[in-house]
Scaffold this motif. Structure first.
Motif, PDB file in Angstrom:
ATOM      1  N   GLU A   8      51.494  -2.970   2.448  1.00 53.06           N
ATOM      2  CA  GLU A   8      51.464  -3.419   1.043  1.00 53.06           C
ATOM      3  C   GLU A   8      50.784  -4.779   0.923  1.00 53.06           C
ATOM      4  O   GLU A   8      50.002  -5.025  -0.036  1.00 53.06           O
ATOM      5  CB  GLU A   8      52.905  -3.496   0.489  1.00 53.06           C
ATOM      6  N   GLU A   9      51.141  -5.661   1.926  1.00 58.71           N
ATOM      7  CA  GLU A   9      50.533  -6.997   1.898  1.00 58.71           C
ATOM      8  C   GLU A   9      49.033  -6.917   2.123  1.00 58.71           C
ATOM      9  O   GLU A   9      48.239  -7.621   1.471  1.00 58.71           O
ATOM     10  CB  GLU A   9      51.175  -7.890   2.960  1.00 58.71           C
ATOM     11  N   LEU A  10      48.591  -6.064   3.029  1.00 62.47           N
ATOM     12  CA  LEU A  10      47.165  -5.897   3.288  1.00 62.47           C
ATOM     13  C   LEU A  10      46.430  -5.369   2.058  1.00 62.47           C
ATOM     14  O   LEU A  10      45.312  -5.791   1.726  1.00 62.47           O
ATOM     15  CB  LEU A  10      46.948  -4.957   4.487  1.00 62.47           C
ATOM     16  N   ILE A  11      47.079  -4.414   1.429  1.00 59.47           N
ATOM     17  CA  ILE A  11      46.469  -3.847   0.211  1.00 59.47           C
ATOM     18  C   ILE A  11      46.314  -4.929  -0.857  1.00 59.47           C
ATOM     19  O   ILE A  11      45.280  -5.045  -1.531  1.00 59.47           O
ATOM     20  CB  ILE A  11      47.310  -2.671  -0.313  1.00 59.47           C
ATOM     21  N   LYS A  12      47.366  -5.780  -0.990  1.00 56.73           N
ATOM     22  CA  LYS A  12      47.314  -6.854  -1.998  1.00 56.73           C
ATOM     23  C   LYS A  12      46.244  -7.873  -1.645  1.00 56.73           C
ATOM     24  O   LYS A  12      45.471  -8.349  -2.513  1.00 56.73           O
ATOM     25  CB  LYS A  12      48.680  -7.527  -2.078  1.00 56.73           C
ATOM     26  N   GLN A  13      46.153  -8.277  -0.339  1.00 57.51           N
ATOM     27  CA  GLN A  13      45.121  -9.230   0.090  1.00 57.51           C
ATOM     28  C   GLN A  13      43.722  -8.678  -0.164  1.00 57.51           C
ATOM     29  O   GLN A  13      42.808  -9.384  -0.599  1.00 57.51           O
ATOM     30  CB  GLN A  13      45.294  -9.548   1.581  1.00 57.51           C
ATOM     31  N   ASN A  14      43.535  -7.396   0.101  1.00 61.91           N
ATOM     32  CA  ASN A  14      42.244  -6.745  -0.132  1.00 61.91           C
ATOM     33  C   ASN A  14      41.869  -6.771  -1.611  1.00 61.91           C
ATOM     34  O   ASN A  14      40.717  -7.016  -1.983  1.00 61.91           O
ATOM     35  CB  ASN A  14      42.301  -5.307   0.401  1.00 61.91           C
ATOM     36  N   SER A  15      42.882  -6.534  -2.423  1.00 59.95           N
ATOM     37  CA  SER A  15      42.650  -6.565  -3.883  1.00 59.95           C
ATOM     38  C   SER A  15      42.258  -7.969  -4.342  1.00 59.95           C
ATOM     39  O   SER A  15      41.349  -8.148  -5.176  1.00 59.95           O
ATOM     40  CB  SER A  15      43.900  -6.073  -4.612  1.00 59.95           C
ATOM     41  N   ASP A  16      42.964  -8.968  -3.787  1.00 61.11           N
ATOM     42  CA  ASP A  16      42.650 -10.373  -4.177  1.00 61.11           C
ATOM     43  C   ASP A  16      41.241 -10.761  -3.741  1.00 61.11           C
ATOM     44  O   ASP A  16      40.512 -11.450  -4.472  1.00 61.11           O
ATOM     45  CB  ASP A  16      43.670 -11.324  -3.527  1.00 61.11           C
ATOM     46  N   LEU A  17      40.835 -10.316  -2.552  1.00 60.82           N
ATOM     47  CA  LEU A  17      39.491 -10.621  -2.061  1.00 60.82           C
ATOM     48  C   LEU A  17      38.425  -9.991  -2.951  1.00 60.82           C
ATOM     49  O   LEU A  17      37.380 -10.599  -3.247  1.00 60.82           O
ATOM     50  CB  LEU A  17      39.326 -10.118  -0.616  1.00 60.82           C
ATOM     51  N   LYS A  18      38.676  -8.763  -3.370  1.00 59.49           N
ATOM     52  CA  LYS A  18      37.721  -8.087  -4.253  1.00 59.49           C
ATOM     53  C   LYS A  18      37.541  -8.868  -5.554  1.00 59.49           C
ATOM     54  O   LYS A  18      36.421  -9.033  -6.075  1.00 59.49           O
ATOM     55  CB  LYS A  18      38.201  -6.660  -4.560  1.00 59.49           C
ATOM     56  N   LYS A  19      38.689  -9.345  -6.090  1.00 58.26           N
ATOM     57  CA  LYS A  19      38.620 -10.122  -7.342  1.00 58.26           C
ATOM     58  C   LYS A  19      37.826 -11.414  -7.150  1.00 58.26           C
ATOM     59  O   LYS A  19      37.014 -11.813  -8.001  1.00 58.26           O
ATOM     60  CB  LYS A  19      40.025 -10.453  -7.844  1.00 58.26           C
ATOM     61  N   GLN A  20      38.079 -12.078  -6.003  1.00 61.10           N
ATOM     62  CA  GLN A  20      37.347 -13.328  -5.737  1.00 61.10           C
ATOM     63  C   GLN A  20      35.844 -13.073  -5.595  1.00 61.10           C
ATOM     64  O   GLN A  20      35.008 -13.837  -6.083  1.00 61.10           O
ATOM     65  CB  GLN A  20      37.882 -13.977  -4.461  1.00 61.10           C
ATOM     66  N   ILE A  21      35.510 -11.965  -4.928  1.00 64.72           N
ATOM     67  CA  ILE A  21      34.085 -11.599  -4.757  1.00 64.72           C
ATOM     68  C   ILE A  21      33.451 -11.314  -6.107  1.00 64.72           C
ATOM     69  O   ILE A  21      32.311 -11.734  -6.392  1.00 64.72           O
ATOM     70  CB  ILE A  21      33.960 -10.394  -3.811  1.00 64.72           C
ATOM     71  N   GLU A  22      34.211 -10.627  -6.979  1.00 61.03           N
ATOM     72  CA  GLU A  22      33.686 -10.316  -8.320  1.00 61.03           C
ATOM     73  C   GLU A  22      33.440 -11.602  -9.110  1.00 61.03           C
ATOM     74  O   GLU A  22      32.427 -11.741  -9.808  1.00 61.03           O
ATOM     75  CB  GLU A  22      34.667  -9.412  -9.057  1.00 61.03           C
ATOM     76  N   LEU A  23      34.427 -12.523  -8.979  1.00 64.32           N
ATOM     77  CA  LEU A  23      34.280 -13.804  -9.698  1.00 64.32           C
ATOM     78  C   LEU A  23      33.075 -14.585  -9.181  1.00 64.32           C
ATOM     79  O   LEU A  23      32.312 -15.185  -9.957  1.00 64.32           O
ATOM     80  CB  LEU A  23      35.553 -14.638  -9.568  1.00 64.32           C
ATOM     81  N   LEU A  24      32.923 -14.618  -7.850  1.00 59.79           N
ATOM     82  CA  LEU A  24      31.793 -15.323  -7.259  1.00 59.79           C
ATOM     83  C   LEU A  24      30.474 -14.693  -7.690  1.00 59.79           C
ATOM     84  O   LEU A  24      29.480 -15.382  -7.978  1.00 59.79           O
ATOM     85  CB  LEU A  24      31.893 -15.318  -5.737  1.00 59.79           C
ATOM     86  N   THR A  25      30.468 -13.371  -7.769  1.00 54.37           N
ATOM     87  CA  THR A  25      29.253 -12.666  -8.191  1.00 54.37           C
ATOM     88  C   THR A  25      28.901 -13.022  -9.623  1.00 54.37           C
ATOM     89  O   THR A  25      27.733 -13.266  -9.968  1.00 54.37           O
ATOM     90  CB  THR A  25      29.445 -11.143  -8.071  1.00 54.37           C
TER      91      THR A  25
END
Length: 413
Positions: A8-25
């Protein structure tokens, strides 16, 4: 001991990384768009600046900008041409690089008022070009304020127009006006001499010559009588010429004003005939006038007398010895028509057409070789028109002439 993250924690970290990448993009895209807009704005600003410079370069006036230390930052082509330098040479230069000391001192004083007090100033300044020729400029200067602090003056802008030609013309006009005033003063003095000093002796000559003619008897020396008659006639003609010159000059300078008064026309005509009797007697000419009615006029006496004197003198001049001159008057409720008829030389149509024109400078000699200026008839035309009337001539060559003029019974000023 390393604790492995749960699924669950890995899934949440992956989701947060995706959001950060989207924001950076998104930030990269936005920054890229901002950068493109900034480049576009810079390009537009560059085009606008170039267009403004091109416009200023095509103006036929000098435009320049100085910083607070009075050093040149910008100048259009007209200014650079005046200074004899390039845009690169201009940077950091000062007035002393282009103008003589006296001009620089005046410019410094004006610039100080603008930079310290914030005054808009307009003034004229003189200088010289490299060849030493005079230059005059009309300077308009205004302070330049800081964008962020409108109370802070960071430089000045000047617009300088070459008014050398205009200034030279203005000075020539002033000089011409002074010369004209001197000429007018001379003219007034001349008129004064004509009106008083020069005319007065002729009255004495006329009076004494007429007295001598009256006292000479039939048995007296015929030659003496003839000489006295010549003296009298010459004096009358000269006095008439002086009067005509004086009156004509007044009409040309608008110094002659109309002063109407009540007069009886028949009395005035009789006065003029009496005045011209000696002249007509010298040629044995009969002057006929028989008033039928008394006509009361409201007009300028002096002007009307001058018209009658000139027309009767003209008739005597061109009438043969022993001839006849008739003065006749007809009237209605509003106007009077006066005619002076003679049985003298007469005129052809070409001569009649030139009678009242100033360009016709040639004056024909009279039947007794009398000379004249031709000014009398021109004066008559101007005077009749001043009274609101008109004048004309009717003539047949070899049979005489009839000069007529018509004017209002009441002259309106």
């Amino acid at each position: 001991m390393i604790i492995e993250p749960t699924i669950e924690e890995l899934i949440k970290q992956n989701s947060d990384l995706k959001k950060q990448i989207e924001l950076l993009t998104l930030d990269v895209v936005e920054n890229t768009e901002n950068l493109k807009q900034a480049e576009l704005n810079n390009e537009i600003a560059s085009i606008q600046i170039n267009q403004l410079k091109s416009t200023l370069d095509h103006l036929d006036t000098c435009i320049y900008i100085k910083d607070r230390n009075r050093k040149y930052l910008y100048a259009n082509k007209k200014t650079l041409k005046l200074f004899g330098c390039t845009d690169q040479d201009l940077q950091g230069s000062v007035d002393s690089n282009f103008f003589p000391k006296e001009t620089c001192e005046k410019l410094a004083e004006i610039d100080h008022r603008i930079l310290e007090l914030g005054e808009n100033t307009s003034f004229e300044v003189e200088s010289k070009d490299p060849e030493g020729n005079r230059l005059v400029f009309l300077e308009n200067k205004t302070p330049i304020f800081d964008k962020t602090d409108t109370s802070k003056i960071i430089g000045l802008c000047g617009i300088s127009t070459d008014i050398t030609k205009r200034k030279n013309i203005q000075e020539k006009i002033v000089e011409s006006e002074q010369e004209l005033k001197q000429l007018n003063a001379t003219k007034d003095k001349l008129f004064s001499i004509i009106a008083h000093d020069l005319r007065s002796p002729f009255y004495g000559i006329l009076g004494f010559s007429e007295l001598l003619m009256e006292n000479l008897t039939e048995t007296d020396d015929y030659e003496s009588k003839e000489y006295i008659s010549i003296i009298n006639t010459s004096a009358q003609n000269t006095l008439t010429l002086l009067d005509n010159l004086l009156n004509w000059a007044k009409t040309q300078t608008n110094e002659l004003s109309i002063r109407p008064e009540k007069i009886v026309l028949s009395d005035m005509i009789q006065e003029v005939i009496t005045l011209k009797k000696t002249l007509s007697k010298s040629k044995e000419i009969k002057l006929n006038y028989s008033p039928e009615t008394e006509i009361e006029l409201f007009t300028d006496k002096t002007i009307l007398q001058c018209i009658l004197r000139n027309l009767i003198s003209n008739a005597i001049k061109f009438t043969n010895i022993g001839g006849t001159i008739d003065v006749k008057v007809i009237s209605n409720q509003d106007h009077v028509e006066v005619s002076i008829s003679d049985n003298g030389l007469g005129m052809n149509k070409e001569t009649i057409n030139q009678l009242f024109k100033l360009s016709n400078s040639s004056a024909l000699p009279g039947t007794a070789d009398e000379q004249g200026s031709g000014l009398g008839l021109i004066l008559c035309k101007e005077f009749v028109e001043k009274l609101g009337g008109r004048i004309w001539a009717e003539s047949t060559l070899g049979k005489g002439s009839d000069f007529k003029f018509i004017f209002p019974i009441k002259t309106v000023v």
